[in-house]
Design an enzyme around this catalytic site. Structure first.
Site, PDB file in Angstrom:
ATOM      1  N   ASP A   1     -72.271  -5.596  24.524  1.00 19.28           N
ATOM      2  CA  ASP A   1     -71.914  -4.237  24.078  1.00 19.28           C
ATOM      3  C   ASP A   1     -72.274  -4.019  22.608  1.00 19.28           C
ATOM      4  O   ASP A   1     -72.172  -2.901  22.103  1.00 19.28           O
ATOM      5  CB  ASP A   1     -70.424  -3.951  24.302  1.00 19.28           C
ATOM      6  CG  ASP A   1     -70.145  -3.431  25.712  1.00 19.28           C
ATOM      7  OD1 ASP A   1     -71.109  -3.229  26.482  1.00 19.28           O
ATOM      8  OD2 ASP A   1     -68.968  -3.212  26.050  1.00 19.28           O
TER       9      ASP A   1
ATOM     10  N   THR B   1     -65.786  -2.858  34.966  1.00 18.64           N
ATOM     11  CA  THR B   1     -64.472  -2.608  34.359  1.00 18.64           C
ATOM     12  C   THR B   1     -63.444  -2.067  35.372  1.00 18.64           C
ATOM     13  O   THR B   1     -63.775  -1.769  36.513  1.00 18.64           O
ATOM     14  CB  THR B   1     -64.648  -1.680  33.131  1.00 18.64           C
ATOM     15  OG1 THR B   1     -65.649  -2.189  32.276  1.00 18.64           O
ATOM     16  CG2 THR B   1     -63.419  -1.425  32.355  1.00 18.64           C
TER      17      THR B   1
END
Ligand code: GLY
Length: 590
Positions: free
Chosen positions: A450, A410
């Site tokens: 996720d 990220t």
């Protein structure tokens, strides 16, 4: 391994905050004992505190920071600058974020004194089954078996988020904002040491997709070297079309068809469809704000667990005196560790996409509930022997804890523009290089990992189980701290579920311990996510480790590869810093 040069002098007084002087010892950074692959650390570079009169940008890469600065200097808004930066990051930091992924934006609109959030999280394709990541024997897949290939790809949200943000808060023409990225993609950019190192480490997975292999390796299979010049004409063409036609060039037509083909022909194949892409929507959501001492910590509500967990941890910590104990006290780290353990226990049970599952946000942040949780840590002087989730809403019914492994990846963008608009955006393709599937010069995300791999356990449903159209739980914590109703601090980081601890520490370092942002971001991390007490092997942690073990923690020295990017808004100027652990850069943009 470069030396970690921590030379902390007495702190400069801060105009808005209670100042506190703490001296941190200088210690070389030893070789990390553990590598949280795949987006591993690639060295430490001490960075300066940067100041500006009015406008500032911090991103994970100098090219992206320069592109955003150029837009701000041309009179663009913080959103305009973000779009330019995100387009460049797709090119120069492809391992971390890009147009094939999703993002959360927290935005302070100065003229209306209004804070809002945009949810550009990926969604589960409508045909994806809830047991997507379970094997034939009913067991969760090994993480990389789930990640690599088409199965993990969610419907990307970043392009629509950029568009929706621009529709609301853009000032320069949409088309102009892609020019820096298109030019760089055509003329070439210098491959950074971090990108080169991560490509090299990921060869086994990246080389499975022919397009990724062609892009990241030469014909002899040698990875892109650091310092080489790399062009990406396919990405230039994709960005050019998006810049001319808007998001329909991404969510419909040839590009959409190419993404669907790639996902469906991959091995393993995934479920993304043209309808999923055409139906994708960004959701504007009210910001989630939690009080902490005289501040309000604001960010993204569900499907992120970030601000909820931060609000819980800080709500618990408001019952102890961190400021007096200071950063060198084992008590401070015991409080922080156990407050984090309590919040992570709740997170594992309750946090999910609230459009699909009731998430008791108000109850989890209720002062009485947090006072009860705080009693658990204040009444003892050793580590809590065990930690369980609370029951803030007994009628909610029983649930099973989540099972979704999370690895650091990220990127985070912090921007303040000359009008005083403040932007905090965390953007991701999930794992380093996402699904490893490349389409038209950009990588597709693996965000569906996720979700909890197990949809239920012992007959009990998991809140964060996969459901068609649902958004996977995130830990991304783009944050804006308000003080007296105005932005004081813009902050965020990459790092999977470690993001929560990284942002937490940076806030405590500034708000409780009076550090400036450069000092705050250069502190060695200590994290507790419910397993071990993870400690970055540097500075005060080398002495602290024995003390924490003495208190009963299972301590572990490990690399903690944050990418914190923060801006502080003072009375008459801005200050900013980029994390020394990655390649980010803060730039004044006056
Ligand atoms: N994929 C990282 C996160 O959303 O937390």
């Amino acid at each position: 391994m470069p030396l970690m040069l921590l030379t902390f002098l007495l702190l400069a007084p801060l105009t808005l905050l209670p100042a506190r002087a703490d001296t941190i010892t200088s210690t070389p950074m030893p070789t990390p004992v553990d590598t949280p692959a795949p987006e591993a650390g690639t060295g430490w570079r001490t960075k300066p505190l940067v100041t500006a009169d009015k406008a500032m940008v911090v991103t994970a890469n100098p090219y992206a920071s320069r592109a955003a600065r150029q837009v701000l200097q041309q009179g663009g808004s913080a959103v305009d600058a973000m779009i330019a930066a995100q387009a460049v990051l797709t090119l120069v930091e492809p391992q971390s974020s890009g147009i094939g992924g999703g993002a959360f934006l927290v935005y302070w609109q100065q003229q209306q004194a209004r804070l809002t959030t945009l949810d550009g999280r990926e969604t589960a394709p409508m045909a994806a089954p809830e047991d997507l990541f379970m094997d034939e024997g009913g067991q969760p897949l090994a993480f990389f078996d789930a990640v690599v290939g088409g199965r993990s790809v969610g419907t990307p949200g970043t392009v629509m988020l950029m568009w929706q943000a621009h529709q609301r808060y853009g000032t320069l023409p949409w088309r102009e904002l892609f020019k820096p990225a298109i030019t760089l993609a055509l003329n070439g950019f210098t491959v950074s040491p971090r990108l080169a190192r991560l490509v090299e480490k990921d060869q086994a997975y990246l080389a499975r997709d022919p397009d990724s292999r062609r892009y990241f390796f030469d014909e002899q299979g040698r990875p892109l070297p650091a310092g080489s010049t790399k062009t990406n004409p396919l990405l230039a063409a994709a960005l050019s079309r998006i810049s001319i036609e808007g998001p329909s060039a991404f969510y419909q037509g040839a590009l959409a068809a190419a993404m669907v083909d790639k996902v469906r022909q991959a091995s393993p194949a995934g479920h993304l469809s043209l309808t999923d892409l055409a139906d994708y929507r960004v959701k504007e959501r009210a910001p989630l704000c939690a009080p902490y001492r005289q501040y309000r910590i604001c960010g993204m509500g569900p499907p992120s667990s970030g601000t909820l967990a931060l609000g819980q941890i800080l709500g618990i910590l408001s019952h102890v005196d961190l400021a007096t104990a200071g950063p060198n006290s084992p008590d401070s780290w015991r409080w922080i560790a156990d407050a984090s353990r309590l919040a992570f226990a709740d997170r594992n049970l309750y946090a999910a996409d609230s459009d699909f599952v009731p998430v008791p946000v108000t109850e989890l942040l209720a002062p009485d509930y947090l006072a009860g949780r705080a009693k658990l840590i204040a009444d003892d002087s050793v580590a809590l022997p065990q930690v369980s989730p609370g029951t803030p809403v007994p009628s909610l019914g029983r649930r099973a804890p989540d099972h979704s492994p999370e690895f650091p990846s990220t990127t985070h963008i912090s921007i303040v523009d000359a009008e005083g608009n403040a932007l905090s955006m965390t953007s991701t393709i999930e794992n380093g290089f996402g699904s490893r599937l490349m389409v038209q010069g950009f990588l597709l995300n693996n965000e569906l990992t996720d979700f909890s791999f197990s949809p239920s356990r012992n007959g009990l449903p998991v809140a964060n189980r996969l459901e068609p159209g649902k958004r996977p739980r995130s830990s991304m914590s783009p944050t804006i701290v308000l003080y007296q109703g105005k932005p004081l601090l813009v902050m965020g980081s990459p790092g999977g579920s470690s993001i929560i601890g990284y942002v937490l520490h940076s806030l405590i370092n500034v708000l409780d311990w009076g550090m400036n942002l450069q000092e705050a971001l250069h502190q060695p991390h200590v994290l507790h996510r419910g397993g071990t007490l993870e400690m970055e092997p540097a500075g005060r942690n080398l002495a602290l480790q024995a003390a924490m073990a003495e208190l009963g923690y299972d301590t572990r020295l490990t690399e903690l590869n944050s990418g914190l990017h923060g801006i502080m808004l003072h009375e008459n100027h801005l200050s900013a810093a980029a994390d020394p652990r990655r390649e980010g850069m803060a730039l004044a943009a006056d």
